[in-house]
Design a protein around this motif. Structure first.
Motif, PDB file in Angstrom:
ATOM      1  N   ASP A   1      -6.310  -2.238  -8.778  1.00 17.90           N
ATOM      2  CA  ASP A   1      -7.218  -2.212  -7.630  1.00 17.90           C
ATOM      3  C   ASP A   1      -8.310  -3.261  -7.799  1.00 17.90           C
ATOM      4  O   ASP A   1      -8.782  -3.836  -6.829  1.00 17.90           O
ATOM      5  N   GLY A   2      -8.691  -3.521  -9.058  1.00 18.64           N
ATOM      6  CA  GLY A   2      -9.672  -4.577  -9.319  1.00 18.64           C
ATOM      7  C   GLY A   2      -9.145  -5.931  -8.869  1.00 18.64           C
ATOM      8  O   GLY A   2      -9.855  -6.710  -8.232  1.00 18.64           O
ATOM      9  N   ALA A   3      -7.893  -6.206  -9.173  1.00 17.83           N
ATOM     10  CA  ALA A   3      -7.280  -7.470  -8.752  1.00 17.83           C
ATOM     11  C   ALA A   3      -7.153  -7.516  -7.232  1.00 17.83           C
ATOM     12  O   ALA A   3      -7.387  -8.554  -6.603  1.00 17.83           O
TER      13      ALA A   3
ATOM     14  N   GLU B   1       0.837  -1.203   0.000  1.00 16.58           N
ATOM     15  CA  GLU B   1       0.000   0.000   0.000  1.00 16.58           C
ATOM     16  C   GLU B   1       0.874   1.255   0.000  1.00 16.58           C
ATOM     17  O   GLU B   1       0.596   2.219  -0.709  1.00 16.58           O
ATOM     18  N   ILE B   2       1.928   1.212   0.797  1.00 13.33           N
ATOM     19  CA  ILE B   2       2.790   2.398   0.934  1.00 13.33           C
ATOM     20  C   ILE B   2       3.596   2.616  -0.348  1.00 13.33           C
ATOM     21  O   ILE B   2       3.611   3.726  -0.908  1.00 13.33           O
ATOM     22  N   VAL B   3       4.251   1.572  -0.848  1.00  8.73           N
ATOM     23  CA  VAL B   3       5.035   1.727  -2.086  1.00  8.73           C
ATOM     24  C   VAL B   3       4.099   2.029  -3.262  1.00  8.73           C
ATOM     25  O   VAL B   3       4.455   2.781  -4.170  1.00  8.73           O
ATOM     26  N   GLY B   4       2.872   1.501  -3.183  1.00  6.81           N
ATOM     27  CA  GLY B   4       1.890   1.729  -4.232  1.00  6.81           C
ATOM     28  C   GLY B   4       1.515   3.188  -4.417  1.00  6.81           C
ATOM     29  O   GLY B   4       0.943   3.565  -5.443  1.00  6.81           O
ATOM     30  N   GLN B   5       1.828   4.016  -3.439  1.00  7.01           N
ATOM     31  CA  GLN B   5       1.560   5.448  -3.601  1.00  7.01           C
ATOM     32  C   GLN B   5       2.491   6.082  -4.629  1.00  7.01           C
ATOM     33  O   GLN B   5       2.176   7.119  -5.201  1.00  7.01           O
ATOM     34  N   LEU B   6       3.651   5.457  -4.854  1.00  5.89           N
ATOM     35  CA  LEU B   6       4.670   6.112  -5.682  1.00  5.89           C
ATOM     36  C   LEU B   6       4.286   6.198  -7.164  1.00  5.89           C
ATOM     37  O   LEU B   6       4.343   7.284  -7.738  1.00  5.89           O
TER      38      LEU B   6
ATOM     39  N   LYS C   1     -14.140  -1.177   1.705  1.00  9.02           N
ATOM     40  CA  LYS C   1     -15.096  -0.085   1.507  1.00  9.02           C
ATOM     41  C   LYS C   1     -14.496   0.984   0.616  1.00  9.02           C
ATOM     42  O   LYS C   1     -15.176   1.573  -0.212  1.00  9.02           O
ATOM     43  N   GLU C   2     -13.214   1.260   0.827  1.00  6.47           N
ATOM     44  CA  GLU C   2     -12.583   2.369   0.117  1.00  6.47           C
ATOM     45  C   GLU C   2     -12.071   1.950  -1.261  1.00  6.47           C
ATOM     46  O   GLU C   2     -11.991   2.757  -2.180  1.00  6.47           O
ATOM     47  N   GLU C   3     -11.741   0.680  -1.385  1.00  2.00           N
ATOM     48  CA  GLU C   3     -11.128   0.174  -2.604  1.00  2.00           C
ATOM     49  C   GLU C   3     -12.073   0.272  -3.800  1.00  2.00           C
ATOM     50  O   GLU C   3     -11.645   0.456  -4.938  1.00  2.00           O
ATOM     51  N   SER C   4     -13.352   0.179  -3.534  1.00  2.00           N
ATOM     52  CA  SER C   4     -14.323   0.216  -4.614  1.00  2.00           C
ATOM     53  C   SER C   4     -14.316   1.605  -5.290  1.00  2.00           C
ATOM     54  O   SER C   4     -14.475   1.708  -6.507  1.00  2.00           O
ATOM     55  N   PHE C   5     -14.116   2.645  -4.511  1.00  2.00           N
ATOM     56  CA  PHE C   5     -13.931   3.991  -5.081  1.00  2.00           C
ATOM     57  C   PHE C   5     -12.718   4.002  -5.998  1.00  2.00           C
ATOM     58  O   PHE C   5     -12.749   4.571  -7.099  1.00  2.00           O
ATOM     59  N   HIS C   6     -11.657   3.328  -5.609  1.00  2.73           N
ATOM     60  CA  HIS C   6     -10.421   3.332  -6.403  1.00  2.73           C
ATOM     61  C   HIS C   6     -10.637   2.706  -7.768  1.00  2.73           C
ATOM     62  O   HIS C   6     -10.190   3.217  -8.784  1.00  2.73           O
ATOM     63  N   GLN C   7     -11.344   1.565  -7.770  1.00  2.00           N
ATOM     64  CA  GLN C   7     -11.528   0.886  -9.045  1.00  2.00           C
ATOM     65  C   GLN C   7     -12.421   1.712  -9.964  1.00  2.00           C
ATOM     66  O   GLN C   7     -12.149   1.854 -11.151  1.00  2.00           O
TER      67      GLN C   7
ATOM     68  N   VAL D   1      -4.596   8.456  -3.386  1.00  2.00           N
ATOM     69  CA  VAL D   1      -3.250   8.176  -2.864  1.00  2.00           C
ATOM     70  C   VAL D   1      -3.246   8.300  -1.338  1.00  2.00           C
ATOM     71  O   VAL D   1      -2.591   7.530  -0.637  1.00  2.00           O
ATOM     72  N   GLN D   2      -4.027   9.244  -0.811  1.00  2.00           N
ATOM     73  CA  GLN D   2      -4.137   9.384   0.640  1.00  2.00           C
ATOM     74  C   GLN D   2      -4.773   8.128   1.244  1.00  2.00           C
ATOM     75  O   GLN D   2      -4.347   7.654   2.307  1.00  2.00           O
ATOM     76  N   ASP D   3      -5.768   7.574   0.561  1.00  2.00           N
ATOM     77  CA  ASP D   3      -6.367   6.310   1.014  1.00  2.00           C
ATOM     78  C   ASP D   3      -5.322   5.207   1.116  1.00  2.00           C
ATOM     79  O   ASP D   3      -5.340   4.409   2.044  1.00  2.00           O
ATOM     80  N   GLU D   4      -4.428   5.141   0.134  1.00  2.00           N
ATOM     81  CA  GLU D   4      -3.402   4.084   0.128  1.00  2.00           C
ATOM     82  C   GLU D   4      -2.536   4.205   1.381  1.00  2.00           C
ATOM     83  O   GLU D   4      -2.183   3.202   1.998  1.00  2.00           O
ATOM     84  N   ALA D   5      -2.199   5.439   1.738  1.00  2.00           N
ATOM     85  CA  ALA D   5      -1.428   5.652   2.970  1.00  2.00           C
ATOM     86  C   ALA D   5      -2.238   5.127   4.154  1.00  2.00           C
ATOM     87  O   ALA D   5      -1.712   4.426   5.025  1.00  2.00           O
ATOM     88  N   GLY D   6      -3.531   5.449   4.165  1.00  2.00           N
ATOM     89  CA  GLY D   6      -4.411   4.983   5.239  1.00  2.00           C
ATOM     90  C   GLY D   6      -4.438   3.460   5.307  1.00  2.00           C
ATOM     91  O   GLY D   6      -4.313   2.878   6.380  1.00  2.00           O
TER      92      GLY D   6
END
Lengths: 328, 101
Positions: free
Chosen positions: A139-141, A55-60, A166-172, A82-87
């Motif tokens: 994010d779908g995977a 999640e953290i490296v995924g922000q890059l 809950k939050e991941e669905s927004f991402h996809q 990206v803030q969600d990923e940090a969360g």
């Protein structure tokens, strides 16, 4: 997945172990202070931290496009993502910490390469369409894997996963929204969208890890319910779900062998190049070096801030204590 | 032993976070986070746990300060209440004729 090829530990045996397995089989949640086999604890630490690091490296890769998003609205949305990923990273580190490791310890293991993160984040984001492809495919995977993990046996991990899902669905959806816009745009935008799909398709399939039909680790992790489905099962589910979405966009999945099997109702598809997967996992992907350097730099540059804030907090506490003594 | 001795990395302490979801509800434990002091713990909790309007109030408690019951005491702690069914209203049969009670 975000946690790939997590090695599971062999464990002790005895009556305690049988009772523990019975609790898991009955669907009970294991909580931090409960007895658990050393192998369960170790495997979970490894799996949850690898997930957190991802999640953290995924922000890059996505952070790369915040300053260059095409509109102010897209920029605000990407920033929120990206803030969600940090969360998500923080929820997971906290879940790992309940097992008796500290977050800084885990960070150090990421920074010196002792711990891994998902192979997918070692690919570059070359165009804005890549941000769409990441949200939609990556994010779908991730969702495919994380939804069942909400039922995992370890309480803090399951609860972190509920928040994340809950939050991941927004991402996809934000990713697919970018893809729709581009696929319906100019010829150049369509080409860009197709190119992003071409480059991210196989790395996304790799996220589930190699076939684990014969893996001993998978069997152990599954009986502990820290792995719910096999890698192949999830990969198939992902392909079945994603191909119609690509068709809707008018994009072509870069696989000549892709076809719907009318008998099973599932798509047949080509395996990704597993040699590439192992290369990326072993540090030889296109961006491994850059990602770890960025994380190390952020950690080193932030040292004085972390120390300064700790010193300030101690000074304030000491002042409050002495003021209390004076008042008495 | 001072905090520095037990904390060689100078790591920020862990805080447990409780959030009141809406007015009239109790605060509920939502997770934990690291922060140098209580004030920063509240600020971080706002960023980490209320990005989507999840709360109207935040409590933070240093994790170290929490005393928890032990799972192995589950029997002696909770079993005695199992035999006291008369504590529940359904224990008593009230004739239908009496009406709602």
């Amino acid at each position: 997945m975000y946690a790939q090829m997590v090695k599971s530990e062999n464990t002790d045996s005895g009556p305690e172990l049988d009772a523990f397995q019975a609790r898991i089989d009955a669907g009970e949640k294991i909580e931090p202070k409960d007895w658990m086999p050393a192998g369960y604890r170790k495997t979970l630490i490894r799996q949850i931290s690898q997930h957190a690091h991802s999640e953290i490296v995924g922000q890059l890769p996505e952070g790369n496009w915040i300053t260059r998003a095409p509109t102010l609205e897209r920029k605000a949305i990407l920033l929120a993502k990206v803030q969600d990923e940090a969360g998500h990273g923080l929820y997971l580190y906290c879940a790992a910490e309940t097992l008796g490791v500290s977050r800084d310890e885990l960070t150090e293991m990421l920074l010196d390469g002792r711990m891994k993160y998902s192979s997918i984040f070692n690919y570059p984001t070359l165009t804005w369409a890549d941000i769409g492809a990441i949200g939609w495919l990556v994010d779908g995977a991730a969702i495919m894997n994380q939804v069942p993990l909400q039922r995992t046996s370890y309480g803090p991990y399951a609860r972190a996963m509920v928040r994340i899902c809950k939050e991941e669905s927004f991402h996809q959806r934000q990713g697919y929204d970018i893809m729709m816009k581009m696929a319906q745009g100019s010829e150049a935008q369509k080409r860009m969208a197709q190119d992003a799909l071409n480059r991210y398709w196989y790395p996304s399939l790799m996220m589930f890890g190699p076939s684990d039909k014969e893996s001993v680790h998978s069997a152990q992790s599954m009986s502990w319910r820290i792995k719910i489905n096999s890698n192949d099962e999830l990969r198939q589910k992902f392909v079945d779900q994603t191909v119609p979405q690509a068709e809707y966009l008018g994009l072509t999945v870069p696989d000549e062998n892709l076809r719907l099997d009318p008998e099973t109702g599932h798509y047949k598809f080509s395996e990704p190049d597993w040699t590439e997967f192992f290369e990326v996992l072993n540090g030889n992907g296109p961006c491994n070096k850059e990602r770890l350097e960025a994380r190390n730099k952020a950690w080193d540059d932030g040292q004085w801030v972390r120390d300064g804030m700790m010193a300030h907090a101690r000074k304030k506490a000491a002042r409050a204590a002495s003021a209390k003594v004076v008042a008495e | 032993m001072s905090y520095q001795d037990t904390n060689p990395r100078n790591e920020w302490p862990l805080w447990e976070i409780f959030i009141r979801g809406q007015h009239g509800m109790s605060h509920r434990h939502v997770g934990s986070l690291h922060a140098p002091d209580a004030e920063m713990a509240i600020k971080n909790a706002r960023d980490v746990y209320t990005r989507r309007n999840e709360g109207v109030s935040i409590w933070v408690v240093e994790a170290e300060k929490i005393t928890a019951s032990s799972p192995s005491d589950k029997g002696p702690m909770y079993e005695p209440s199992q035999s006291k069914v008369y504590r529940h209203p359904t224990f008593f049969d009230i004739p239908d004729d009496v009406g709602a009670m």
